[in-house]
Write a protein that holds these residues in place. Structure first.
Motif, PDB file in Angstrom:
ATOM      1  N   ARG A  14      -0.413   2.286  -5.594  1.00  6.05           N
ATOM      2  CA  ARG A  14      -0.761   1.055  -6.131  1.00  6.05           C
ATOM      3  C   ARG A  14       0.354  -0.020  -6.145  1.00  6.05           C
ATOM      4  NH1 ARG A  14      -3.453   2.242 -11.867  1.00  6.05           N
ATOM      5  NH2 ARG A  14      -2.975   0.188 -11.898  1.00  6.05           N
ATOM      6  N   LEU A  15       1.538   0.684  -6.036  1.00  6.08           N
ATOM      7  CA  LEU A  15       2.915  -0.236  -5.941  1.00  6.08           C
ATOM      8  C   LEU A  15       2.776  -1.086  -4.553  1.00  6.08           C
ATOM      9  CD1 LEU A  15       5.612  -1.092  -7.342  1.00  6.08           C
ATOM     10  CD2 LEU A  15       6.664   0.832  -6.012  1.00  6.08           C
ATOM     11  N   ASP A  16       2.469  -0.274  -3.483  1.00  5.86           N
ATOM     12  CA  ASP A  16       2.591  -0.729  -2.146  1.00  5.86           C
ATOM     13  C   ASP A  16       1.317  -1.775  -2.095  1.00  5.86           C
ATOM     14  OD1 ASP A  16       4.386   0.693  -1.213  1.00  5.86           O
ATOM     15  OD2 ASP A  16       3.185   2.257  -0.346  1.00  5.86           O
ATOM     16  N   ARG A  17       0.051  -1.283  -2.643  1.00  5.52           N
ATOM     17  CA  ARG A  17      -0.913  -2.465  -2.589  1.00  5.52           C
ATOM     18  C   ARG A  17      -0.453  -3.871  -3.556  1.00  5.52           C
ATOM     19  NH1 ARG A  17      -6.115   0.106  -1.829  1.00  5.52           N
ATOM     20  NH2 ARG A  17      -6.834  -2.132  -2.029  1.00  5.52           N
ATOM     21  N   THR A  18       0.054  -3.521  -4.682  1.00  2.20           N
ATOM     22  CA  THR A  18       0.554  -4.754  -5.198  1.00  2.20           C
ATOM     23  C   THR A  18       1.384  -5.659  -4.589  1.00  2.20           C
ATOM     24  OG1 THR A  18       0.363  -3.543  -7.261  1.00  2.20           O
ATOM     25  CG2 THR A  18       1.679  -5.378  -7.690  1.00  2.20           C
TER      26      THR A  18
END
Length: 702
Positions: free
Chosen positions: A287-291
């Motif tokens: 999710r950090l990468d997607r954010t």
């Protein structure tokens, strides 16, 4: 709060427990994404497919990942990944250990013919080192040569200096660390006890101790409460009885922890429970990468970079670095003062050491020695009165001299104890030098950001140039930030380049590829080149792409000459150290895989029939460069085809440096040439450069 981008030592302690449950899994393949993300694909008899991620770049992490979170495999694997595949294919995962309380993991793999260890450094610049069973470095992503340690191929791997382990330190040792501080409780726990900021606050909260309490106001009650909170946490950590959480703030992930944290609950962060800590970390970093992908780099309606945020970040880092430097100065001064106190009170300290040492030689228990000293203090014996603590586990005695506490090692004399303190002061001063160099780098980066802001604001005030004007030439070398723009093409697994006239040239890297090029990619109107010397690549100048209809082309002379130089440079003559040879050219219909009657063609060999066009005394030279216009990538091939296309280039000829060493020399040239060294590291790592170097020794043509 800012999202976590690096795992803590506590995270790694929990992670090791879970990862060791995969012991016995077999390694299938290794992949390297960019130059900092290693993926190991493994199979477990009970659990099936296992994907292990090890990342050591701006994000530093280690965890297993769900198959749906695994990115597509990269293109042609770099040499680092190929080396790992050769060493690990079919190997058994034998376990993982955390080095003391540091952010270092060692993964062990066993195979009948050889054992391999992968050391993952999740601190500082980050690094991954591959070791053989003797502990010698086979290869590492980064080479480290410091006074304190070396990580380089051929050298024994060296761990960094040990630091205090807050979970295994005795209460007496913990108490000494606290007493030696001159700040508040939470900062002492974070720095002197090596817990870091988050867990220092967490243990204060769990112990019911005020974080900002001055250390001089804290006593045994507060120390014992915090110490017990740490030990309780450690027992649960060792048991593997985790309750993992992913924490969110305003819908965005900010942390993943093996247990719920009271600090996060108090801050009102929402949490999501997961079955395992690996699952929590996988979800968090995914999710950090997607954010990061979803967040625009610019404000809505504006293409202005956020200079203010970048400046604020640099200024915050500088403030932290200045605080660290001040702390190093104070610590070094304290160590020198302690050493001088030992010499100034030589007879007193010597009497203490001699008394305790004599008792130990007679096998007197430490508890009895402590009691004897306490009795002596009550009778007013000066040497006994000076002793404030005895630590049998560490073999040390702490003496109070003029209000300053000094820990001395019983087994050594006054001189050696003083020398140890002087050496510690010197070591801290060395750390101060490193911090001074780092703060200068940060100040330069801050100045660069401010300069870019001024350029941008000045540019806003200027009128737009006419659309018909030719664009200004960009000075890529001095730009502090170069965006990455890269695509993958079908021909990149071969040797390749585009001629100065724009025609694609491909060549085989081995016999299998030579065979494939002739059978699959040699079309009717292409040109075929080869050298008279044995062991050269099949070289084909493409008239059209593989999916396009073939059509006749009138190839320019420059294209033919560059193809001939390519064939010569990547042939066996480079290995032999020769500087020129001849090549020939034929049309595609003159090349056949059918041998003459009674003859036999080996794999990668071919028959050429009819007249040939020869190119005499073709020079063995290649250039390797970094392209910045359009796509960003390494290019390599004949100098006349490469040097006008790239922002910086290095020309090479046959020489004495092995391919791997030559690639590193070229990489250093590029790193010195570009202001944006992060761009060079991502686009033109030594592995990527090596793909364009001829087989054999090379040297740079200055």
């Amino acid at each position: 709060m800012d999202p976590k981008r690096e795992l803590t030592s506590v995270d790694l302690s929990a992670l090791v427990t879970e990862l060791n449950r995969y012991e016995g899994a077999k390694v299938d393949k290794a992949y390297l994404y960019g130059d900092d993300l290693l993926r190991l694909k493994m199979r477990d008899f009970d659990r099936g497919r296992i994907e292990l991620f090890l990342e050591v770049g701006d994000v530093k992490r280690a965890h297993t990942a769900k198959p749906e979170h695994v990115p597509d495999a990269p293109g042609r694997p770099p040499n680092f990944a190929m080396m790992l595949r050769n060493r690990l294919n079919g190997a058994d995962f034998a376990g993982v250990e955390q080095y003391e309380f540091d952010r270092i993991l060692t993964f062990d793999f066993e195979r009948g013919d050889e054992n391999t260890s992968i050391v993952v450094e999740l601190f500082g610049q980050g690094n991954i080192a591959v070791l053989d069973e003797t502990g010698e470095v086979v290869r590492s992503l980064e080479t480290v040569r410091l006074k304190s340690r070396t990580v380089a191929p051929g050298a024994q791997y060296e761990f960094p200096a040990s630091r205090l382990h807050p979970f295994t330190v005795s209460y007496e040792g913990f108490k000494r660390r606290m007493d030696d501080s001159d700040t508040d409780v939470v900062r002492t726990l974070a720095t002197q006890v090596n817990l870091g900021g988050l867990y220092a606050e967490e243990f204060c909260t769990r112990a019911g101790v005020e974080k900002t309490m001055d250390i001089e106001d804290a006593g045994d009650d507060e120390y014992r409460a915090v110490y017990d909170a740490i030990q309780t946490f450690h027992e649960r950590l060792k048991s593997g009885d985790f309750d993992p959480r992913v924490y969110e703030e305003d819908g965005a992930v900010v942390d993943a922890t093996p247990f719920p944290l009271e600090e996060h609950e108090a801050d009102g962060l929402n949490s999501e429970s997961h079955d395992t800590f690996n699952d929590a970390l996988d979800e968090y970093f995914y999710r950090l990468d997607r954010t990061a992908e979803d967040e625009p780099d610019e404000e809505p309606g504006s293409n202005r970079p956020d200079f203010e945020a970048e400046i604020e970040k640099k200024e915050r880092i500088i403030a932290q670095q200045e605080g660290a430097i001040e702390g190093f100065e104070e610590q070094a001064q304290k160590e020198r003062e302690r050493a001088e106190l030992l010499y100034a009170n030589y007879e007193l300290v010597n009497e203490v050491l001699t008394t305790v040492r004599s008792a130990r030689e007679e096998n007197v228990p430490w508890d009895d020695i402590r009691q004897t000293l306490e009795d002596g203090a009550e009778r007013g014996i000066p040497a006994a009165e000076a002793v404030v603590d005895v630590d049998g586990a560490e073999g040390t005695v702490t003496v109070d001299i003029d209000g300053t506490r000094v820990e001395v090692v019983v087994d050594t004399g006054v001189e050696k104890n003083a020398d140890r303190l002087y050496k510690e002061a010197k070591r801290v001063e060395e750390k101060k030098k490193g911090a001074l160099a780092a703060i200068e780098d940060t100040r330069e980066q801050l100045a660069d950001v401010k300069a870019r802001r001024e350029e941008w604001e000045a540019g806003d005030e200027e009128e737009m140039d006419d659309e018909d004007d030719e664009p200004e030439e960009v000075d890529w070398l001095s730009r502090s930030s170069i965006p990455l723009r890269t695509e993958e093409y079908w021909y990149e697994r071969f040797r390749w380049f585009h001629t100065s006239d724009g025609y694609l040239v491909i060549g085989g890297r081995n016999a299998d590829q030579n065979e494939e090029i002739v059978k699959k990619y040699l079309n009717k109107h292409d040109l075929f080149f080869h050298t008279q010397a044995h062991g050269g690549p099949v070289t084909v100048v493409k008239a059209t792409g593989p999916s396009e209809p073939s059509k006749p082309v009138e190839f320019p002379d420059a294209t033919k000459e560059e193809a001939a130089q390519f064939a010569v440079s990547y042939s066996s003559i480079w290995k032999e150290g020769r500087f020129a040879d001849e090549a020939y050219m034929v049309s595609a219909d003159q090349v056949s895989k059918t041998p003459e009657s009674g003859e036999y063609l080996e794999k990668g060999a071919f028959a050429v029939r009819g007249d040939r066009t020869y190119f005499r005394d073709v020079e063995a030279r290649v250039s390797v460069g970094i392209q910045c216009d359009g796509e960003t990538r390494v290019l390599g091939g004949p100098p006349s085809a490469i040097e006008d296309r790239v922002a910086a280039s290095v020309r090479l000829q046959p020489g004495r440096y092995a391919q791997n060493d030559a690639a590193k020399m070229v990489y250093r040239k590029f790193r010195d040439a570009f202001a944006d060294q992060s761009f060079v590291r991502k686009v033109a790592s030594p592995d990527k450069i090596q793909e364009f170097l001829p087989p054999g020794g090379s040297e740079i043509v200055e």
